[in-house]
Design a protein around this motif. Sequence first.
Motif, short mmCIF file in Angstrom:
data_model
loop_
_atom_site.label_atom_id
_atom_site.label_comp_id
_atom_site.label_asym_id
_atom_site.label_seq_id
_atom_site.Cartn_x
_atom_site.Cartn_y
_atom_site.Cartn_z
N ARG A 187 7.91 2.41 0.58
CA ARG A 187 7.12 2.81 -0.27
C ARG A 187 6.00 2.17 0.24
NH1 ARG A 187 10.27 2.06 -5.03
NH2 ARG A 187 12.17 2.29 -4.92
N CYS A 188 4.76 2.88 0.74
CA CYS A 188 2.96 2.74 0.83
C CYS A 188 2.62 3.90 1.10
CB CYS A 188 2.93 2.00 2.29
SG CYS A 188 1.83 1.23 2.33
N HIS A 189 2.02 4.36 0.39
CA HIS A 189 0.95 5.46 0.14
C HIS A 189 0.08 5.96 1.60
CE1 HIS A 189 -2.75 2.60 0.27
NE2 HIS A 189 -3.53 3.80 0.40
N ARG A 190 0.21 5.16 3.06
CA ARG A 190 -0.04 5.35 4.32
C ARG A 190 1.48 6.87 4.93
NH1 ARG A 190 2.22 -0.59 5.26
NH2 ARG A 190 3.56 0.21 6.84
N ARG A 191 2.36 6.03 4.10
CA ARG A 191 3.17 7.40 4.69
C ARG A 191 3.29 8.21 4.20
NH1 ARG A 191 7.38 9.31 2.81
NH2 ARG A 191 7.82 7.04 0.54
N LEU A 192 2.27 8.40 3.08
CA LEU A 192 2.01 9.57 1.80
C LEU A 192 1.01 10.47 2.11
CD1 LEU A 192 2.78 8.02 -1.81
CD2 LEU A 192 4.92 9.48 0.31
N VAL A 193 0.07 9.70 3.20
CA VAL A 193 -1.05 10.60 3.18
C VAL A 193 -0.92 11.11 5.20
CG1 VAL A 193 -3.56 10.00 4.46
CG2 VAL A 193 -2.41 8.49 2.81
N CYS A 237 -2.43 -0.77 5.61
CA CYS A 237 -2.45 -0.51 4.02
C CYS A 237 -2.00 -2.67 4.23
CB CYS A 237 -2.39 0.01 3.44
SG CYS A 237 -0.57 -0.01 2.92
N SER A 238 -1.64 -2.73 3.21
CA SER A 238 -1.30 -3.99 2.71
C SER A 238 0.80 -4.12 2.64
CB SER A 238 -1.75 -4.32 1.71
OG SER A 238 -1.09 -4.39 0.45
N GLU A 239 1.44 -3.50 2.55
CA GLU A 239 2.44 -3.42 2.71
C GLU A 239 3.02 -3.41 3.82
OE1 GLU A 239 3.99 -3.00 0.40
OE2 GLU A 239 2.60 -2.78 -1.54
N VAL A 251 -6.93 2.38 4.29
CA VAL A 251 -6.57 3.33 3.77
C VAL A 251 -6.54 2.51 2.68
CG1 VAL A 251 -5.75 4.79 4.70
CG2 VAL A 251 -4.08 3.61 4.23
N ARG A 252 -6.30 1.13 1.91
CA ARG A 252 -6.81 0.59 1.08
C ARG A 252 -8.21 0.92 0.11
NH1 ARG A 252 -6.88 -5.19 3.39
NH2 ARG A 252 -8.06 -4.54 4.40
N LEU A 253 -8.38 0.80 -1.59
CA LEU A 253 -8.92 0.90 -1.82
C LEU A 253 -9.70 0.11 -2.05
CD1 LEU A 253 -10.54 2.87 -4.32
CD2 LEU A 253 -9.19 1.93 -5.91
N HIS A 254 -9.65 -1.77 -2.44
CA HIS A 254 -10.17 -2.66 -2.36
C HIS A 254 -9.65 -3.32 -0.52
CE1 HIS A 254 -11.03 -2.27 -6.30
NE2 HIS A 254 -10.15 -1.93 -6.49
N ASN A 255 -11.02 -4.23 -0.10
CA ASN A 255 -10.93 -4.16 1.61
C ASN A 255 -11.51 -5.75 1.88
OD1 ASN A 255 -13.05 -3.55 2.00
ND2 ASN A 255 -12.91 -2.38 3.53
N THR A 256 -11.70 -6.74 0.31
CA THR A 256 -12.04 -7.59 0.77
C THR A 256 -11.10 -8.74 0.01
OG1 THR A 256 -13.32 -6.87 -1.23
CG2 THR A 256 -14.49 -6.18 1.00
N SER A 257 -10.49 -8.28 -0.58
CA SER A 257 -9.66 -9.64 -0.81
C SER A 257 -9.81 -11.00 -1.16
CB SER A 257 -7.78 -9.25 -1.72
OG SER A 257 -7.33 -10.34 -2.04
N GLN A 258 -9.06 -12.18 -1.09
CA GLN A 258 -8.97 -12.98 -0.75
C GLN A 258 -7.69 -13.58 -0.47
OE1 GLN A 258 -11.36 -14.75 0.38
NE2 GLN A 258 -13.07 -15.09 -1.39
N THR A 294 -0.51 5.98 14.10
CA THR A 294 0.48 5.39 13.99
C THR A 294 0.38 4.12 12.25
OG1 THR A 294 -1.54 3.54 14.97
CG2 THR A 294 0.74 3.72 16.41
N THR A 295 0.92 3.48 11.98
CA THR A 295 0.58 3.22 10.30
C THR A 295 0.86 2.06 10.74
OG1 THR A 295 2.44 3.02 9.18
CG2 THR A 295 0.92 5.14 9.30
N ILE A 296 -0.25 0.76 10.20
CA ILE A 296 0.41 -0.69 9.84
C ILE A 296 0.21 -1.04 7.96
CG2 ILE A 296 -1.54 -1.09 10.99
CD1 ILE A 296 0.66 -3.43 12.62
N GLY A 297 0.79 -2.14 8.18
CA GLY A 297 0.91 -2.76 6.83
C GLY A 297 0.68 -4.05 7.38
N PHE A 298 0.08 -5.37 6.72
CA PHE A 298 -0.68 -6.38 7.30
C PHE A 298 0.26 -8.01 6.89
CE2 PHE A 298 -3.67 -5.58 3.55
CZ PHE A 298 -3.73 -7.20 3.63
N THR A 299 1.25 -7.18 5.51
CA THR A 299 1.81 -8.36 4.57
C THR A 299 3.17 -9.02 5.36
OG1 THR A 299 2.79 -7.30 2.79
CG2 THR A 299 0.68 -8.12 2.64
N LYS A 300 3.51 -10.24 5.23
CA LYS A 300 4.88 -10.52 5.73
C LYS A 300 4.93 -10.42 7.93
CE LYS A 300 7.34 -8.82 1.38
NZ LYS A 300 8.18 -8.56 1.10
N THR A 301 3.61 -11.14 8.14
CA THR A 301 4.00 -10.45 9.22
C THR A 301 2.16 -11.93 9.81
OG1 THR A 301 3.25 -9.83 11.38
CG2 THR A 301 1.87 -8.86 9.72
#
Length: 149
Positions: free
Chosen positions: A126-132, A119-121, A35-42, A8-15
Amino acid sequence: MSDSIDVTTIGFTKTTAERFFARIKSAGVKKVIDVRLHNTSQLAGFAKADDLSYFLKEICGADYVHQPLLAPTDDILKAFKRDKGDWGVYQSVFLDLMGQRKIEERLRPDMFQGCCLLCSEDTPHRCHRRLVCEYLNGKWGGALSVRHL
């Protein structure tokens, strides 16, 4: 391959955190691969690495792994996000990067059984998790059965 690997894939924004974790739990996810490059953003809120690992274990009984091998580079991200680049260019450059990294040789299909790529999307369009997933399916003969949460 005769048996497909359920991914499965999931994004965490807008939820909300409640909806995010409920979707993961109801999907029966055993491991989240970030699969984010940076996983510690505030800005990530409940999806910061340490917090996310804790919440996934406590709420969903799922493990957490950060896998930057499946993330775009900073340069690719900046060209698309900050400079408002073209999706087609981003997609092409990222697909080339996965080919250069030979991710299909460095990973195995069975590593993805019961996993969820994060990932975040908010949507996979339009997300790289789908491309992976699409890239790996092309290399692995359609081994992954992908569902976007």
